[in-house]
Design an enzyme around this catalytic site. Structure first.
Site, PDB file in Angstrom:
ATOM      1  CG  HIS A   9      -2.048  -0.927   1.173  1.00 23.75           C
ATOM      2  ND1 HIS A   9      -1.886  -2.291   1.182  1.00 23.75           N
ATOM      3  CD2 HIS A   9      -3.397  -0.715   1.096  1.00 23.75           C
ATOM      4  CE1 HIS A   9      -3.070  -2.871   1.119  1.00 23.75           C
ATOM      5  NE2 HIS A   9      -4.002  -1.942   1.071  1.00 23.75           N
ATOM      6  CG  HIS A 169     -25.403 -28.266   2.241  1.00 24.16           C
ATOM      7  ND1 HIS A 169     -26.567 -27.546   2.176  1.00 24.16           N
ATOM      8  CD2 HIS A 169     -25.766 -29.560   2.424  1.00 24.16           C
ATOM      9  CE1 HIS A 169     -27.597 -28.355   2.310  1.00 24.16           C
ATOM     10  NE2 HIS A 169     -27.142 -29.587   2.463  1.00 24.16           N
ATOM     11  CG  HIS A 430     -28.403 -23.072  -2.499  1.00 25.48           C
ATOM     12  ND1 HIS A 430     -27.667 -22.489  -1.493  1.00 25.48           N
ATOM     13  CD2 HIS A 430     -28.614 -24.350  -2.100  1.00 25.48           C
ATOM     14  CE1 HIS A 430     -27.452 -23.375  -0.532  1.00 25.48           C
ATOM     15  NE2 HIS A 430     -28.015 -24.509  -0.882  1.00 25.48           N
TER      16      HIS A 430
END
Length: 472
Positions: A9, A169, A430
């Site tokens: 950075h 899951h 899903h």
């Protein structure tokens, strides 16, 4: 030959580490490039993916390039740089998790001696061993191979064998998190010597607990015994899922037809620099998370009202996944260190989590990255106050997209949206499960050929063969 790139950075920090590293070189057997800071005199702290890309290109005349990074967005910038590079260069690049200063010095010495990339990474990752020994701390090798603390006389434990066909899951894991959170006890979950806290559904998922795996709960405290009893009862109840000896037989789905429509979720513009205080950004983030949690409660209720209990459980699991204190803590740390916007910090944290899921070797758990991306998108919509409305259709339609979120699929009208065809996606996501429950045809992983389809072109999806047919 291995060359190095230092990403930081701070320009001064990056150049300083580079100066130290070059003191280790006796020849030009290892080149070092610096990509540190950003070109903004008023706000010079930050990382730039293009700078990282150019630094890698400048030392790409080697067998491998090892990228050393400090923290946070340095990793994201390095990963973005990989996507920008030519494939033949990107294939040479490895990202290293070692500490920036000690790791870079060790990697430089190793690379200069002619070591291969694996040896260079090994030396960088073990660069703190000398300091650990001087301070009387245990070796990191011990911590990696045995991350669980030693048992004491007060700690109790119970092991169960997981019988859920798809392992722990999101849905069963969320049930576990919720249940154990009600007990006054210090707890750890252990699999094969690796421990995580049961407070974090994401940590549990990254354990990759599969069917027939042994999972142990270690508990200590006033309600340890009660927690162990509840854990055993959960396991006996398959964590709320119906036990299935074999995968369910899918109902035959006839081919579906409709007009092609390219769908893309609304893009949220994320600014990195903030003009607000850290506390104000933290408040913005908490509020956006709260709004997203309300969204998830609405989706859960919508599924329950339609009698879709399995789908309701998905969004209940999303609620637990999002309401993870570790995610908020990680974002707050970024806000403190980088003085960035809430949306930038949240994007960093959830993108990293999404990538962790994508790196899992269990296909079912790997597909959960789409759920994380869904949660990120919903939260960014609230943070950026972006208006998002699903398109409305009056005739049979086939949605085309790279991927599609579970929350989007639930809101589709199966009376007009007859099918979904994706260039990417997953058959065990899903999103796929919800589409099938709604009676929407689903095919995925079609690749670039999908984009040859013209808008409004008539398509037929053959779900059984996972192919589409163009009818002009």
């Amino acid at each position: 030959m291995v060359n190095l790139v230092i990403v930081s950075h701070s320009s001064r920090l990056g150049e300083g580490v580079g100066e130290l590293a070059r003191q280790m070189l006796m020849s030009d057997s290892c080149k070092i490039a610096i990509a540190a800071g950003i070109d903004d005199p008023q706000n010079p702290i930050g990382t730039d993916a293009v700078k990282v890309m150019e630094a890698i290109e400048s030392v790409a005349d080697a067998d491998h390039v090892l990228v050393m990074m400090d923290m946070g967005s340095a990793l994201l910038s390095a990963e973005t740089a990989l996507e920008l590079l030519a494939p033949e260069i990107a294939a040479k690049v490895r990202l290293c998790a070692a500490p920036l200063v000690e790791g870079t010095l060790a990697a430089t010495v190793s690379a200069a001696s002619g070591a291969d990339i694996d040896k260079v990474i090994f030396d960088a990752m073990h660069a703190l061993e000398a300091k650990r020994e001087q301070l009387g701390l245990p070796s990191s090798d011990t911590e990696i191979s045995d991350t669980c603390p030693a048992y004491d006389e007060e700690a109790r434990s119970l092991a169960v064998v997981i019988k859920n066909r798809n392992g722990l899951h999101v849905r069963p894991a969320s049930r576990l998190v919720y249940t154990l959170s009600t007990f006054n006890a210090d707890m750890l979950l252990e699999k094969n010597g690796k421990c995580v806290t049961p407070e974090s559904i994401n940590q549990i998922a990254l354990l990759q607990v599969r069917y027939n795996d042994t999972l142990r709960l270690i508990a200590k405290g006033p309600e340890a015994e009660e927690a162990l009893i509840a854990f055993r009862q959960l396991a006996e109840d398959n964590f709320g899922e119906t036990e299935e000896v074999a995968p369910p037989t899918l109902r035959p789905v006839p081919p579906v037809s409709g007009k092609a429509f390219y769908y893309q979720p609304v893009l949220c513009t994320v600014q990195a620099k903030s003009t607000l205080t850290v506390e104000e950004e933290q408040d913005r983030l908490r509020q956006a998370i709260d709004f997203t949690l309300l969204d998830l409660m609405t989706l859960t209720a919508k599924a329950e009202a339609s009698g879709l209990d399995d789908i309701a459980a998905i969004f209940s699991g999303h609620h637990t996944l999002l309401d993870d204190p570790e995610l908020l803590a990680a974002a707050s740390e970024l806000l403190q260190h980088e003085h960035c916007t809430a949306e930038y910090a949240w994007q960093q944290v959830l993108k990293e989590l999404s990538q962790q899921y994508q790196q899992l070797d269990d296909e079912y758990l790997q597909a959960r990255y789409i759920d994380v991306d869904d949660l990120l998108h919903r939260t960014l919509v609230h943070l950026t106050q972006t208006k998002e409305e699903l398109p409305q259709f009056n005739s049979p339609t086939i949605l085309l997209a790279e991927n599609i979120y579970p929350s989007t699929v639930l809101q589709l009208d199966p009376a007009v949206v007859k099918g979904i065809c994706l260039s990417a996606g997953s058959p065990v996501s899903h999103s796929a499960l919800i589409a099938r429950e709604l009676g929407i045809g689903w095919i995925c992983q079609q690749g670039e050929k999908l984009y040859a389809i013209q808008p409004e072109e008539t398509l037929t999806l053959d779900v059984k063969t996972q192919r589409f047919n163009r009818q002009g």
